[in-house]
Design a protein around this motif. Structure first.
Motif, PDB file in Angstrom:
ATOM      1  N   VAL A  11      40.309  37.549  38.425  1.00 66.02           N
ATOM      2  CA  VAL A  11      38.951  37.218  38.849  1.00 66.02           C
ATOM      3  C   VAL A  11      38.858  37.520  40.343  1.00 66.02           C
ATOM      4  CG1 VAL A  11      38.571  35.490  37.045  1.00 66.02           C
ATOM      5  CG2 VAL A  11      39.569  34.796  39.236  1.00 66.02           C
ATOM      6  N   ARG A  39      33.615  44.526  34.197  1.00 72.86           N
ATOM      7  CA  ARG A  39      32.725  43.364  34.075  1.00 72.86           C
ATOM      8  C   ARG A  39      33.044  42.650  32.765  1.00 72.86           C
ATOM      9  NH1 ARG A  39      29.545  42.521  38.751  1.00 72.86           N
ATOM     10  NH2 ARG A  39      29.396  44.556  39.731  1.00 72.86           N
ATOM     11  N   LYS A  43      28.602  39.727  33.822  1.00 72.07           N
ATOM     12  CA  LYS A  43      28.552  39.833  35.280  1.00 72.07           C
ATOM     13  C   LYS A  43      29.877  39.579  35.985  1.00 72.07           C
ATOM     14  CE  LYS A  43      23.765  39.278  36.306  1.00 72.07           C
ATOM     15  NZ  LYS A  43      22.965  39.153  37.478  1.00 72.07           N
ATOM     16  N   GLN A  44      30.740  38.801  35.402  1.00 71.02           N
ATOM     17  CA  GLN A  44      31.963  38.405  36.104  1.00 71.02           C
ATOM     18  C   GLN A  44      32.894  39.603  36.313  1.00 71.02           C
ATOM     19  OE1 GLN A  44      34.550  35.600  34.108  1.00 71.02           O
ATOM     20  NE2 GLN A  44      35.027  34.606  36.047  1.00 71.02           N
ATOM     21  N   ARG A  46      36.280  41.612  37.019  1.00 72.41           N
ATOM     22  CA  ARG A  46      37.709  41.482  36.750  1.00 72.41           C
ATOM     23  C   ARG A  46      38.418  42.671  37.363  1.00 72.41           C
ATOM     24  NH1 ARG A  46      39.716  37.052  33.544  1.00 72.41           N
ATOM     25  NH2 ARG A  46      37.799  35.936  33.069  1.00 72.41           N
TER      26      ARG A  46
END
Length: 143
Positions: A11, A39, A43-44, A46
């Protein structure tokens, strides 16, 4: 390249810590296209090991006084060089395979075509018989 190094596992906070940068810097580099993390869940971000190495390279270039636009250009050129080296390797392998096939095919074949249209196969070094007006066609194969 090892596929494990390309797997997106970190992350943004972990990637920032590994690269010794602030997470906001990573977001800026993503917006600029310097680093393109995967993603997850929409949205996150990686990051992979390769992404973290790239962040460290960006940091090193930046400390050496290269602007972000300059870094972007350097990275683009490095990617281009890597792609060209891969293509050279592919072509070298293809040339090697073609040369091996040619050597295994034996000597080149020689043909003679007479004035009446007859075609005769000759062995290497052999000439058409008599005072012929034959046209000799030879396909050389070097070893």
């Amino acid at each position: 390249m090892n596929n494990e190094r390309l797997r997106p596992v970190f992350v943004i906070s972990v990637a920032a810590e590994l690269a010794e940068m602030h997470p906001q810097t990573l977001r800026q580099y993503d917006r600029m296209g310097l680093v393109s993390p995967s993603r997850q869940g929409g949205k996150q971000r990686r990051y992979s090991e390769r992404d973290v190495e790239l962040l460290r390279e960006i940091q090193r270039l930046s400390k050496d006084g290269v602007s972000l636009e300059g870094i972007k250009r350097v990275l683009a050129l490095e990617n281009q060089v890597a792609a060209l080296q891969a293509r050279i390797s592919e072509l070298s392998n293809e040339v090697f395979a073609l040369r091996s096939a040619r050597q295994n095919a034996g000597p080149g074949r020689v043909f003679a075509a007479g004035t009446s249209g007859d075609v005769v196969s000759l062995t290497r070094g052999q000439r058409p018989r008599g005072r012929s007006q034959a046209l000799v066609i030879w396909n050389p194969r070097t070893k």
